[in-house]
Motif scaffolding. Structure first.
Motif, PDB file in Angstrom:
ATOM      1  N   GLY A 128      21.794  13.769  52.628  1.00 20.17           N
ATOM      2  CA  GLY A 128      23.149  14.171  52.278  1.00 20.17           C
ATOM      3  C   GLY A 128      24.169  13.353  53.036  1.00 20.17           C
ATOM      4  O   GLY A 128      24.184  12.120  52.955  1.00 20.17           O
ATOM      5  N   ALA A 193      21.657  22.384  41.231  1.00 20.16           N
ATOM      6  CA  ALA A 193      21.619  21.409  42.321  1.00 20.16           C
ATOM      7  C   ALA A 193      20.191  20.944  42.585  1.00 20.16           C
ATOM      8  O   ALA A 193      19.947  19.755  42.822  1.00 20.16           O
ATOM      9  CB  ALA A 193      22.208  22.022  43.590  1.00 20.16           C
ATOM     10  N   VAL A 197      18.704  17.048  42.498  1.00 18.62           N
ATOM     11  CA  VAL A 197      17.926  16.429  43.579  1.00 18.62           C
ATOM     12  C   VAL A 197      16.576  15.952  43.062  1.00 18.62           C
ATOM     13  O   VAL A 197      16.101  14.867  43.422  1.00 18.62           O
ATOM     14  CB  VAL A 197      17.741  17.413  44.747  1.00 18.62           C
ATOM     15  N   LEU A 212      17.683  20.798  49.764  1.00 22.03           N
ATOM     16  CA  LEU A 212      18.986  21.438  49.628  1.00 22.03           C
ATOM     17  C   LEU A 212      19.231  22.418  50.774  1.00 22.03           C
ATOM     18  O   LEU A 212      20.336  22.510  51.319  1.00 22.03           O
ATOM     19  CB  LEU A 212      19.065  22.159  48.283  1.00 22.03           C
ATOM     20  N   LEU A 215      20.299  20.521  53.853  1.00 20.89           N
ATOM     21  CA  LEU A 215      21.709  20.130  53.772  1.00 20.89           C
ATOM     22  C   LEU A 215      22.606  21.290  54.198  1.00 20.89           C
ATOM     23  O   LEU A 215      23.578  21.101  54.938  1.00 20.89           O
ATOM     24  CB  LEU A 215      22.067  19.700  52.353  1.00 20.89           C
ATOM     25  N   THR A 226      26.696  24.865  49.461  1.00 22.98           N
ATOM     26  CA  THR A 226      26.166  23.506  49.479  1.00 22.98           C
ATOM     27  C   THR A 226      25.794  23.045  48.076  1.00 22.98           C
ATOM     28  O   THR A 226      26.092  21.918  47.678  1.00 22.98           O
ATOM     29  CB  THR A 226      24.931  23.430  50.387  1.00 22.98           C
ATOM     30  N   ARG A 229      28.997  22.309  46.086  1.00 30.71           N
ATOM     31  CA  ARG A 229      29.610  21.036  46.481  1.00 30.71           C
ATOM     32  C   ARG A 229      28.833  19.852  45.917  1.00 30.71           C
ATOM     33  O   ARG A 229      29.414  18.869  45.462  1.00 30.71           O
ATOM     34  CB  ARG A 229      29.676  20.939  48.012  1.00 30.71           C
ATOM     35  N   LEU A 230      27.517  19.960  45.946  1.00 28.00           N
ATOM     36  CA  LEU A 230      26.687  18.865  45.422  1.00 28.00           C
ATOM     37  C   LEU A 230      26.904  18.684  43.922  1.00 28.00           C
ATOM     38  O   LEU A 230      27.053  17.565  43.434  1.00 28.00           O
ATOM     39  CB  LEU A 230      25.215  19.143  45.724  1.00 28.00           C
ATOM     40  N   ARG A 233      30.416  17.263  43.291  1.00 24.59           N
ATOM     41  CA  ARG A 233      30.469  15.843  43.642  1.00 24.59           C
ATOM     42  C   ARG A 233      29.775  15.001  42.581  1.00 24.59           C
ATOM     43  O   ARG A 233      30.247  13.931  42.213  1.00 24.59           O
ATOM     44  CB  ARG A 233      29.809  15.628  45.006  1.00 24.59           C
ATOM     45  N   HIS A 234      28.657  15.518  42.073  1.00 20.15           N
ATOM     46  CA  HIS A 234      27.936  14.799  41.025  1.00 20.15           C
ATOM     47  C   HIS A 234      28.774  14.722  39.758  1.00 20.15           C
ATOM     48  O   HIS A 234      28.896  13.663  39.135  1.00 20.15           O
ATOM     49  CB  HIS A 234      26.616  15.518  40.733  1.00 20.15           C
TER      50      HIS A 234
END
Length: 250
Positions: A128, A193, A197, A212, A215, A226, A229-230, A233-234
């Protein structure tokens, strides 16, 4: 050295993913790190050895292919300088083809050459937003390690990072009640998420969930936060790429 085939990365991911599930303990992690480190050294014929250093509670050498490599690698923690520190600090592969001419880490380079190692290359272990260590190759002959070696090293470093993060998460997850683990796994944002990954890191669902969780622990956020957010962001990354493509076409 020739071009590295994508199947090498896929095979490495399968090896790590097959053993990086929630049940992975410290002994298994150490054994897998030792295997990865040994294989990394063998994958670059010009390397004389390899080592993995972790930055939890200060730098320490987790595994090395021999006593000389371990001693040289450990000297970086003792002296506070070396390719591992630079690779982690700058989040990039660092190549030092001839330590006789190396000015970035004068004390460590001098000590390494006195011991008989004259080349080094280090890749950060990135999980991360965090760097949790470094994987390094060492050589007895100057200029035996080059920029081309970084391709192989980066491949192994990516898998080592997933492995270490998964092991840490699994050890912490053992303290959670089973009902909490079950609830977390069923959240939609966590599931999305985990899927991201799995695709990006080429690992199994269990390994992706452990990744995950690591992170979340390292950032101090909840697993749900988390994951959210992932995913955001993606999504933002892909919207930006689509926008750039549309602008280019117009």
């Amino acid at each position: 050295m020739g071009v590295v085939d994508d199947t090498v990365g896929n095979e490495l991911a399968e090896v790590v993913a097959g053993r990086a599930g929630p049940a992975l303990g410290e002994a298994a992690c150490d054994a897998l790190l030792e295997l990865l480190t040994s294989t990394a050294a063998q994958a670059v014929p010009s390397a004389s050895g390899a080592a993995v250093s972790l930055s939890d509670e200060g730098w320490r050498t987790a595994t090395a292919t021999g006593p000389l490599v371990r001693r040289v690698d450990t000297l970086q923690a003792t002296l506070g300088e070396g390719p591992c520190h630079t690779a982690a600090g700058e989040r990039r592969v660092v190549v030092a083809p001839d330590l006789h001419e190396e000015a970035r880490w004068p004390h460590w380079a001098a000590a390494a050459t006195r011991l008989g190692l004259t080349g080094a290359i280090s890749a950060p272990l990135v999980v991360g937003d965090d760097v949790i260590g470094a994987l390094s190759l060492y050589a007895r002959h100057p200029r035996a390690l080059t920029e081309a070696s970084s391709v192989v090293l980066s491949l192994f470093a990516a898998q080592a990072g997933v492995l270490v993060a998964s092991a840490r998460a699994a050890r912490s997850a053992e303290r959670l009640p089973s009902r909490v683990q079950s609830a977390l796994r069923t959240r939609d944002d966590v599931n999305v998420a985990v899927g991201l990954v799995m695709v990006e890191e080429k690992v199994s669902r269990d390994a992706a969930f452990a990744y995950l969780t690591a992170l979340a622990q390292q950032s101090g956020r909840s697993l749900g936060e988390t994951a959210d957010r992932l995913v955001r962001r993606h999504d933002g990354h892909h919207r930006g790429r689509r926008g750039a493509g549309d602008g280019h076409r117009s």
